[in-house]
Design a protein around this motif. Structure first.
Motif, PDB file in Angstrom:
ATOM      1  N   LYS A  31     -23.962  12.576  61.427  1.00 19.88           N
ATOM      2  CA  LYS A  31     -25.885  11.874  62.380  1.00 19.88           C
ATOM      3  C   LYS A  31     -26.002  11.791  61.293  1.00 19.88           C
ATOM      4  O   LYS A  31     -26.918  11.192  60.291  1.00 19.88           O
ATOM      5  CB  LYS A  31     -25.976  12.694  62.994  1.00 19.88           C
ATOM      6  N   GLY A  61     -19.818   9.046  72.543  1.00 18.02           N
ATOM      7  CA  GLY A  61     -21.068   9.013  72.172  1.00 18.02           C
ATOM      8  C   GLY A  61     -21.876   8.678  71.126  1.00 18.02           C
ATOM      9  O   GLY A  61     -22.288   8.633  70.898  1.00 18.02           O
ATOM     10  N   ARG A 119     -21.514   5.177  70.222  1.00 17.34           N
ATOM     11  CA  ARG A 119     -22.582   4.698  70.682  1.00 17.34           C
ATOM     12  C   ARG A 119     -23.277   4.693  70.287  1.00 17.34           C
ATOM     13  O   ARG A 119     -24.542   3.566  69.555  1.00 17.34           O
ATOM     14  CB  ARG A 119     -22.705   4.622  72.381  1.00 17.34           C
ATOM     15  N   GLU A 120     -24.508   5.721  69.684  1.00 19.98           N
ATOM     16  CA  GLU A 120     -25.191   6.384  69.247  1.00 19.98           C
ATOM     17  C   GLU A 120     -25.362   5.776  67.183  1.00 19.98           C
ATOM     18  O   GLU A 120     -26.203   5.628  66.865  1.00 19.98           O
ATOM     19  CB  GLU A 120     -25.656   7.846  68.647  1.00 19.98           C
TER      20      GLU A 120
END
Lengths: 223, 240
Positions: free
Chosen positions: B180, B197, B200-201
């Protein structure tokens, strides 16, 4: 029975044979170490050729390996010393012939050890090396080979001992190594028992320390 | 940054990729999802020629992979790859794992490479592990070292091949955190993943692959919450 045992224990041949053993051992070691050294170079090249995708390179390596593994080293030595030198008019001495025979013979077996060692390294290692931009040669040299070599040590040690013992057949080409010399000793003295025990000890004196050293090297390379 | 043109890949008589067209913009994070056997890993591996391309072409930063003049080693140096099974070099220390590429490929001095590697290790949270061997690291730590190793080459693109699939569940988080951070810094990334997850993020776009083609693609919100394709709906209903 007691007489015989007493004779054995007090035999003068223990001490008397030592200079002869020592003389033969030097040649045995020269042939073994030199032959094995070149055998390792041959074996590394041929072993890598065996992994090649190029059919011709692979074929040459395979023919070489099968030829050598499929014939006795005794015959190879005879062929090299008598036939090849005669045919090509090259006059090499027994020592050179012995070294070449060991190199060619061990080379074939080492090639299979090398192939097995390299193939045992996970394919992901080559991929990881290539994906940071290294060439396949660089990846082989820095990534695959060091890992493969560590795994090759036990079978190489095995082959070293086999090659060492193989030198004893060079008596047929009159190479004055340990076995040749002790056979002469026995035929001169007419006493076989103690000299041959000493001969066995002569080989063990080389093999046992070699194994200890190898095991130590192996452990040091262990990560 | 990446342009995939009618990419085909066959293993023997089995066609795994049946004509893929896709693109990845600079600084974009594209996640590739799909059932196993859909060809998503093969697709990713074609992008840096770990798999030979059967037909079609891929263009990375203006360089075509199938062009005979393309130096594939030079290109790979600019494309970072992170594997499912880490593929760290077990006979080298963490530091050596990271510096071998810069030193052997880019010709950077060992000192400079070490200094840079230290920074990268700090970044992935492993500043104290420089001198240990990979064998003593946990899976999550190994993967973070693998990411640092790829980053050490200053890549223009990072490819991730199911980077968290081989990890214990409690170790996944650390690796995703590092990814990230990378995404936020503007790294161009293609991520094959089962971590919905994350997709999506962080994903700018999501590609759903099945049976060797891209069945559906779109923004994560659209694809996850309102899938159009029947196969996508089926797949998502199974895993969500």
């Amino acid at each position: 029975m007691w007489d015989k045992l007493n004779e054995l224990v007090s035999s003068p041949h223990y001490v008397n044979s030592i200079p002869f053993i020592w003389q033969g051992m030097q040649l045995t070691m020269i042939v073994t170490f030199t032959g094995f050294f070149f055998g390792f170079i041959i074996g590394s090249l041929v072993g890598l050729m065996r992994i090649s995708k190029n059919k011709i390179i692979y074929g040459i390596a395979t023919v070489y390996i099968e030829l050598v593994r499929g014939t006795p080293i005794l015959v190879q030595a005879l062929f090299l010393y008598f036939a090849v030198s005669d045919f090509f008019g090259i006059n090499f001495d027994a020592l050179t012939a012995g070294i070449i025979a060991i190199a060619i013979n061990a080379g074939a077996y080492i090639a299979e050890i090398v192939r097995g060692g390299v193939e045992s390294v996970d394919k992901g290692q080559m991929e990881a090396g290539r994906s940071v931009g290294m060439t396949s040669t660089q990846t082989m040299r820095y990534i695959i080979w060091p890992q493969a070599f560590r795994r090759m040590i036990p079978p190489l040690g095995n082959q070293f001992i086999i090659s060492l013992k193989d030198t004893s057949i060079f008596a047929v080409i009159s190479l004055g190594e340990m076995t040749y010399i002790m056979r002469q000793y026995v035929s001169t003295t007419g006493e076989p028992f103690v000299p041959y025990i000493m001969l066995c000890l002569g080989y063990l004196i080389i093999t046992v320390p070699s194994m200890v050293i190898l095991r130590r090297v192996e452990r040091r390379l262990d990560v | 940054m990446i342009k995939v043109m009618d990419l085909h890949k066959s293993f023997g008589s089995t066609e795994v990729l049946k004509g893929i067209d896709a693109f990845v913009e600079e600084k974009e994070v594209v996640c590739v999802i799909g059932p196993s056997g859909s060809g998503k890993s093969t697709f990713l591996r074609c992008l840096n020629m770990l798999e030979e391309i059967t037909d079609g072409d891929v263009e990375i930063d203006g360089v075509r992979l199938m062009d005979p003049k393309t130096d594939i080693n030079k290109l790979r140096a600019q494309v970072g790859m992170v594997f499912q099974h880490f593929n760290l070099f077990p006979h080298k220390t963490v530091m050596e794992n990271i510096t071998i590429g810069p030193v052997k490929v880019s010709g950077i001095s060992q000192e400079d490479a070490n200094a840079r590697a230290k920074g990268l290790l700090e970044k992935v949270g492993l500043g104290d592990k420089a001198d240990v061997y990979p064998g003593s690291l946990s899976g999550g730590q190994k993967q973070r070292v693998a990411i640092a190793r790829a980053l050490a080459m200053n890549p223009k693109v990072m490819l991730f091949d199911e980077p968290t699939s081989a990890l214990d569940p409690e170790l996944v988080g650390d690796v995703l955190e590092v990814m990230k951070d990378l995404a936020r810094e503007g790294m161009t990334m293609v991520v094959v993943t089962h971590e919905m997850g994350f997709a999506r993020e962080m994903g700018d776009r999501v590609l759903f692959m099945d049976q060797g083609i891209i069945m559906e693609e779109g923004k994560p919100v659209d694809l996850f919450d309102n899938p159009q394709n029947e196969r996508t709906q089926e797949f998502l209903s199974k895993i969500l």
